[in-house]
Design a protein around this motif. Sequence first.
Motif, PDB file in Angstrom:
ATOM      1  N   PHE A 261      57.408 -24.828  44.527  1.00  0.00           N
ATOM      2  CA  PHE A 261      57.561 -26.234  44.870  1.00  0.00           C
ATOM      3  C   PHE A 261      57.077 -27.103  43.716  1.00  0.00           C
ATOM      4  CE2 PHE A 261      57.402 -24.092  48.937  1.00  0.00           C
ATOM      5  CZ  PHE A 261      58.408 -24.725  49.663  1.00  0.00           C
ATOM      6  N   SER A 262      57.427 -28.389  43.770  1.00  0.00           N
ATOM      7  CA  SER A 262      57.012 -29.350  42.753  1.00  0.00           C
ATOM      8  C   SER A 262      56.158 -30.442  43.388  1.00  0.00           C
ATOM      9  CB  SER A 262      58.243 -29.989  42.089  1.00  0.00           C
ATOM     10  OG  SER A 262      59.041 -29.008  41.469  1.00  0.00           O
ATOM     11  N   VAL A 263      55.482 -31.210  42.564  1.00  0.00           N
ATOM     12  CA  VAL A 263      54.682 -32.325  43.058  1.00  0.00           C
ATOM     13  C   VAL A 263      55.566 -33.281  43.860  1.00  0.00           C
ATOM     14  CG1 VAL A 263      53.372 -34.369  42.372  1.00  0.00           C
ATOM     15  CG2 VAL A 263      52.982 -32.188  41.205  1.00  0.00           C
ATOM     16  N   GLY A 264      55.103 -33.669  45.034  1.00  0.00           N
ATOM     17  CA  GLY A 264      55.857 -34.574  45.893  1.00  0.00           C
ATOM     18  C   GLY A 264      56.670 -33.877  46.953  1.00  0.00           C
ATOM     19  N   ASP A 265      56.829 -32.552  46.858  1.00  0.00           N
ATOM     20  CA  ASP A 265      57.607 -31.806  47.847  1.00  0.00           C
ATOM     21  C   ASP A 265      56.831 -31.684  49.150  1.00  0.00           C
ATOM     22  OD1 ASP A 265      59.670 -31.445  46.090  1.00  0.00           O
ATOM     23  OD2 ASP A 265      59.196 -29.353  45.612  1.00  0.00           O
ATOM     24  N   SER A 266      57.546 -31.742  50.265  1.00  0.00           N
ATOM     25  CA  SER A 266      56.967 -31.474  51.570  1.00  0.00           C
ATOM     26  C   SER A 266      57.191 -30.009  51.910  1.00  0.00           C
ATOM     27  CB  SER A 266      57.612 -32.364  52.640  1.00  0.00           C
ATOM     28  OG  SER A 266      57.312 -33.728  52.397  1.00  0.00           O
ATOM     29  N   VAL A 267      56.191 -29.397  52.517  1.00  0.00           N
ATOM     30  CA  VAL A 267      56.285 -27.983  52.852  1.00  0.00           C
ATOM     31  C   VAL A 267      55.920 -27.793  54.316  1.00  0.00           C
ATOM     32  CG1 VAL A 267      55.717 -27.301  50.503  1.00  0.00           C
ATOM     33  CG2 VAL A 267      53.888 -27.473  52.179  1.00  0.00           C
ATOM     34  N   VAL A 268      56.435 -26.711  54.900  1.00  0.00           N
ATOM     35  CA  VAL A 268      56.113 -26.378  56.286  1.00  0.00           C
ATOM     36  C   VAL A 268      55.038 -25.307  56.304  1.00  0.00           C
ATOM     37  CG1 VAL A 268      58.419 -26.956  57.105  1.00  0.00           C
ATOM     38  CG2 VAL A 268      57.922 -24.616  56.368  1.00  0.00           C
ATOM     39  N   LYS A 269      54.409 -25.149  57.436  1.00  0.00           N
ATOM     40  CA  LYS A 269      53.409 -24.101  57.572  1.00  0.00           C
ATOM     41  C   LYS A 269      54.055 -22.746  57.280  1.00  0.00           C
ATOM     42  CE  LYS A 269      50.430 -21.740  60.875  1.00  0.00           C
ATOM     43  NZ  LYS A 269      50.139 -21.511  62.306  1.00  0.00           N
ATOM     44  N   GLY A 270      53.370 -21.938  56.485  1.00  0.00           N
ATOM     45  CA  GLY A 270      53.865 -20.608  56.171  1.00  0.00           C
ATOM     46  C   GLY A 270      54.760 -20.538  54.961  1.00  0.00           C
ATOM     47  N   ALA A 271      55.128 -21.703  54.393  1.00  0.00           N
ATOM     48  CA  ALA A 271      55.983 -21.687  53.204  1.00  0.00           C
ATOM     49  C   ALA A 271      55.255 -21.006  52.049  1.00  0.00           C
ATOM     50  CB  ALA A 271      56.368 -23.113  52.815  1.00  0.00           C
ATOM     51  N   THR A 272      55.986 -20.202  51.273  1.00  0.00           N
ATOM     52  CA  THR A 272      55.394 -19.545  50.117  1.00  0.00           C
ATOM     53  C   THR A 272      55.307 -20.535  48.970  1.00  0.00           C
ATOM     54  OG1 THR A 272      56.274 -17.405  50.789  1.00  0.00           O
ATOM     55  CG2 THR A 272      55.591 -17.642  48.492  1.00  0.00           C
ATOM     56  N   LEU A 273      54.085 -20.817  48.547  1.00  0.00           N
ATOM     57  CA  LEU A 273      53.855 -21.835  47.531  1.00  0.00           C
ATOM     58  C   LEU A 273      53.797 -21.251  46.129  1.00  0.00           C
ATOM     59  CD1 LEU A 273      51.058 -23.769  49.451  1.00  0.00           C
ATOM     60  CD2 LEU A 273      53.503 -24.282  49.414  1.00  0.00           C
ATOM     61  N   ALA A 274      53.186 -20.078  46.004  1.00  0.00           N
ATOM     62  CA  ALA A 274      53.042 -19.463  44.688  1.00  0.00           C
ATOM     63  C   ALA A 274      52.946 -17.961  44.845  1.00  0.00           C
ATOM     64  CB  ALA A 274      51.802 -20.003  43.973  1.00  0.00           C
ATOM     65  N   VAL A 275      53.198 -17.251  43.733  1.00  0.00           N
ATOM     66  CA  VAL A 275      53.122 -15.792  43.709  1.00  0.00           C
ATOM     67  C   VAL A 275      52.131 -15.384  42.631  1.00  0.00           C
ATOM     68  CG1 VAL A 275      54.391 -13.636  43.474  1.00  0.00           C
ATOM     69  CG2 VAL A 275      55.546 -15.662  44.389  1.00  0.00           C
ATOM     70  N   ILE A 276      51.177 -14.551  43.006  1.00  0.00           N
ATOM     71  CA  ILE A 276      50.160 -14.073  42.065  1.00  0.00           C
ATOM     72  C   ILE A 276      50.386 -12.588  41.813  1.00  0.00           C
ATOM     73  CG2 ILE A 276      47.691 -13.814  41.639  1.00  0.00           C
ATOM     74  CD1 ILE A 276      47.288 -16.093  43.657  1.00  0.00           C
ATOM     75  N   GLY A 277      50.613 -12.215  40.533  1.00  0.00           N
ATOM     76  CA  GLY A 277      50.884 -10.824  40.193  1.00  0.00           C
ATOM     77  C   GLY A 277      49.731 -10.191  39.436  1.00  0.00           C
TER      78      GLY A 277
END
Length: 656
Positions: A640-656
């Motif tokens: 997602f980007s700054v200003g985006d609306s997200v729902v509960k459970g949305a994947t925001l980032a991936v850490i490897g």
Amino acid sequence: MSDKVRMTAMNYDADRPAAKNPVKIMDLSLRDGHQSLFATRGRTEDMIPVAELMDEVGFWAIETWGGATFDTMHRFLNEDPWQRLRTLKKYIKKTPFSMLLRAQNLVGYRNYADDLAYAFVDRAAENGMDVFRTFDALNDYRNFETVVKQIKKCGKHFQGCICYTLTAPRLGGEVYNIEYYVKKARDLEEMGADSICLKDMAGLMSPYDAYALIKELKKHVTAPIHLHSHFTSGMSPMTHLKAIEAGVDIIDTVMTPYAYRTSHAALEPLVMTLLGTNRDTGFDIKKLAVINEILEKEVMPKYKHLLDDSKMSIIDINVLLHQTPGGMLSNLVNQLREMDALDKIDEVYKELPRVRKELGQIPLVTPTSQIVGVQTVNNVLHDTPEERYKMITGQVKDLCYGLYGKTAVPIDPELQKKALKGYPRGEEPITSRPAEVLEPELEKAKAEIGSLAKDIDDQILYAIFPVTGKKFLEWKYGKAEVPDSVKPITMEQVKERDELVKKAKAGKVIEKPENAPEKSEAARTFNVFIDNEYFTVDVDPVGGAPVISASGPAPVRAAAPAPAAAAPKPTAAAAPKNGESVQEVNGTLLTAPMPGMVVRFEKKVGDAVKKGDTIMILEAMKMENALVAPCDGSINAVNFSVGDSVVKGATLAVIG
């Protein structure tokens, strides 16, 4: 005026003598009325039809601005808040304008630097504001110092507020008693208050407490006393009468279509109640009837879908138990509903007074009602038997540091210590005036927004609301397409909507329009409830399914890195768009614990992180939540980007 109104408008003012001490009235319909009942969604175009008529009533002032209007207008209505003032001034030429100013919070949710506070008050006055109703959520009048200087410099009316709250069912408990309020009133008069307002935002003031308190205030201060009491508990009409008997000078009311529930008592019954007495308002009920008819038939139908009709009663007696203002309560309910946790509402009610006490028995009014309310929800949803306050909002940390001011009683020391662990400004709370530790903000904001802001008003809007403010300026100047969700609706559209609902309730089939798109595989089925009947509806997201939808560690898609010039600072990869190449990324997912809006990133794609490092800030109900890395690794993707609306459970980032 309709025939019905003409027939019922008796010649009630025949031989009506002028009252010796008329009660002055401030109307709140154009600000607090619609803020309380339909989420501040009232549009300027729907105020114009009654503006000139309201100017003829004889109000002491008309509240037109402040509170949540500045935020809501640019965020949800695609309206310039400054323009509303200028527009209404063309129609309301005799009656002073009043605004609700959150002291050093201005019209936002934190304390802003002195340079921004000076500039905001100056521009508000220049754009048409006359009465600055000024309050601080903690009743810490050090937060008044900057704005009051500018109000006085502009030659405007400074109304100092005392936020009314209790720690017992009636006035006289610990902390908040008559002595407390008398001292606060004296402090305001010493600051040069032109009038003093008792701000009863949750409708807690009982009639006999109002009588005793106002009688005492009239003994100790000479400034006019103004009473602001919401209807929520059902007591305010009675409280108004006892306040009038005690000698109150000014009362807040609203026009009947905007009255009751979590709003305020209606004006018209009060006018008739005082008719012929020595406190008679002198208002013409026939003029008020005309205004009411316009609001009822031409304005309110556009907003009825926003009204809460889930309860039969217009009184919420629970407010006497939890003291949460109505607007905050509805926000909490909506937040829990979006998180599929509405069944937790009773736990929230139980936890709320505990959180309030631990945070210093602070009054519950914007922004402290949000601070306490959101933290309470976080506690109910995320705490464990072994640990309380597992997810502490940024605003609670600021409160514990002293950035909002001094609390009525000390904050719980264990909570304060936990909140300030690793706090960027330091782990020892301050005791100075909060704004003294804030760096100037306006010049920095001007540099950030650049040429997108065309004047000082644009720059101030961006400085207070950088994420949503920038988005609005892009709409305003044609740099981005205006979404349909922020466009006004017409009465024709209201009629079409009502007709569709009528057909649906009657079980009639609604034919598919010729230009309707085909349903995709991404469509999801929802149950829609209308008047205790339910219908099955398929909802198809535009643009296809979300890019990342896994709820646990799994292979996901991530965008190729965005160009540096288009990325926020610090940079983050944007979500893939149609036609962009994607690559498979494995790793641990950071998911949204609640619905909200992305306000900034602390880490960018490629950064190494340790477990517990803050990756991004998610705003929920105007409060900021730091989302931390669940493990060691590096940021492989951001969805997602700054200003985006997200729902509960949305994947925001991936850490490897």
